[in-house]
Write an enzyme that holds these catalytic residues in place. Structure first.
Site, short mmCIF file in Angstrom:
data_model
loop_
_atom_site.label_atom_id
_atom_site.label_comp_id
_atom_site.label_asym_id
_atom_site.label_seq_id
_atom_site.Cartn_x
_atom_site.Cartn_y
_atom_site.Cartn_z
N VAL A 14 -46.29 -3.18 96.90
CA VAL A 14 -46.29 -3.49 95.46
C VAL A 14 -45.39 -4.69 95.19
CG1 VAL A 14 -45.71 -2.60 93.15
CG2 VAL A 14 -46.84 -1.11 94.81
N ARG A 39 -31.75 -3.79 105.31
CA ARG A 39 -32.63 -3.99 106.49
C ARG A 39 -33.50 -5.25 106.31
NH1 ARG A 39 -37.43 -1.34 106.83
NH2 ARG A 39 -36.68 0.10 105.23
N CYS A 134 -50.25 5.29 89.57
CA CYS A 134 -51.46 4.47 89.71
C CYS A 134 -52.72 5.23 89.33
CB CYS A 134 -51.58 3.93 91.13
SG CYS A 134 -51.26 5.16 92.39
N HIS A 247 -58.32 3.00 94.36
CA HIS A 247 -58.58 4.40 94.07
C HIS A 247 -59.93 4.55 93.36
CE1 HIS A 247 -54.62 5.39 95.28
NE2 HIS A 247 -54.02 5.54 94.11
C1 2RA Z 1 -50.35 7.52 95.80
N1 2RA Z 1 -49.90 7.42 93.42
O1 2RA Z 1 -51.40 6.94 95.64
C2 2RA Z 1 -49.29 7.57 94.71
C3 2RA Z 1 -48.24 6.56 94.99
N2 2RA Z 1 -48.23 5.48 94.15
O2 2RA Z 1 -50.05 8.09 96.85
#
Ligand code: 2RA
Length: 339
Positions: A14, A39, A134, A247
């Protein structure tokens, strides 16, 4: 001119997308500071044809910062978000740390911009605004225009969530496993502890007492907060699928008032940030690949829910890029509203 920016978690999926979106939208910052853990400090990151050195995140990182974009996990946000606010910065936090805190705006700019009314750079104090999860953003980008028209009474969501939601390492592991399986080798399972390639499984978030996992409860609780409607009934089943960065979500809606599918299609065609892909003749509907690396949330399979009386039910299918509109783009759009 323009605000001084800080990007916290810049080396993550992101964080990198923050930089892409800031460039794509020509965000008018006067300075930018790239922050990450010890790191990653010292790494160089190229951005807008300059080479930046990643600085270690410390309590002093926010001196003189107007806007801080956070995406470095909930514990970093909990520790450094309040420090940044104290220093006068406006924090846009992509973690879940503060989303359900009373008084913290939880904002999708196309959906509930009023929730951040009055918060502006230069107002003389810091503030914190939370970026929704998200899968919530992608679902509500499509469901809200319909909700505003016919008031959703109940929403049932089934999600098909991409690897990117679990970070860059999960995306790399999906690719690695796919190669290994095709070569007849045992899959490397470090991130998900089970084979991901050519498989799917219940979302990796912890399962709660009520049998829902945290991802599903985010959809329930965040929807009620964003719609400012504690009565709307929401249930969700979140599944991790072998897709890289977008998604997909099947959404069933039950309305208080009738809403026929043609009207619904017209509403969605005119909704900000929405692309309708709904061609029954060619069986062309939203797919994760078609929305990947794009700003728009695609909606299709718009049809009356024949299991419900009259026109009070609708089924739709939604796809959106998890890293972009699901996280970085939404946060940068919030930052634009602060100017
Ligand atoms: C996922 N919404 O997709 C969660 C993390 N942003 O695993």
């Amino acid at each position: 001119t323009g605000p001084s920016l800080a990007v916290v978690g810049v080396t993550g999926a992101v964080g990198q997308e923050f930089l892409s979106v800031l460039s794509d939208r020509d965000f008018p910052f006067r300075s930018i500071k790239l922050l990450a853990s010890k790191r990653s400090a010292g790494k160089s990151v190229s951005f807008q044809n300059h080479s930046f050195t990643v600085e270690e995140l410390t309590a002093d990182s926010f001196n003189g910062i107007d806007i801080a974009l956070f995406s470095a996990g909930g514990s970093i946000s909990k520790e450094f978000g309040p420090i940044a606010v104290e220093k006068g910065a406006i924090v846009v936090d992509n973690s879940s740390a503060f989303r359900m805190v009373e008084g913290v705006p939880l904002v999708i700019p196309e959906v509930n911009p009023d929730a951040m009314e009055g918060i502006k750079v230069g107002m003389g104090r810091g503030a914190l605004i939370a970026n929704p999860n998200c899968s919530t953003i992608i679902c509500l980008m499509a469901a809200t225009p319909l909700h505003r028209h016919a008031k959703v009474k109940r929403m049932v969501v089934s999600t098909y969530q991409a690897a990117s939601g679990a970070g860059a390492a999960a995306m790399h592991e999906l690719e690695l496993q796919t190669r290994e399986v095709l070569e007849g080798k045992p899959p490397t399972c470090n991130i998900f502890k089970q084979q991901y390639a050519f498989n799917l499984f219940s979302h990796n978030a912890p399962v709660l007492e009520n049998g829902y996992n945290e991802e599903e409860m985010k959809m329930v609780k965040e929807t009620r907060k964003i719609w400012n409607d504690m009565d709307v009934k929401v249930t969700a089943t979140c599944i991790r699928v072998p897709v890289m960065r977008a998604h997909a979500e099947s959404v069933n809606l039950q309305f208080e008032k009738p809403l026929d599918e043609d009207t619904a299609r017209e509403i969605l065609k005119n909704a900000p940030g929405i692309v309708v892909i709904d061609d029954r003749s060619s069986n062309h509907f939203p797919t994760p690949l078609e929305v990947s690396n794009k700003d728009g949330v695609a909606v299709g399979r718009i049809r009356r829910d024949l299991s419900q009386d009259g026109n009070h039910g609708l089924d739709i299918f939604v796809c959106g890029d998890q890293v972009r509109k699901g996280a970085a783009l939404n946060a940068v759009q919030i930052a634009e509203m602060l100017l």
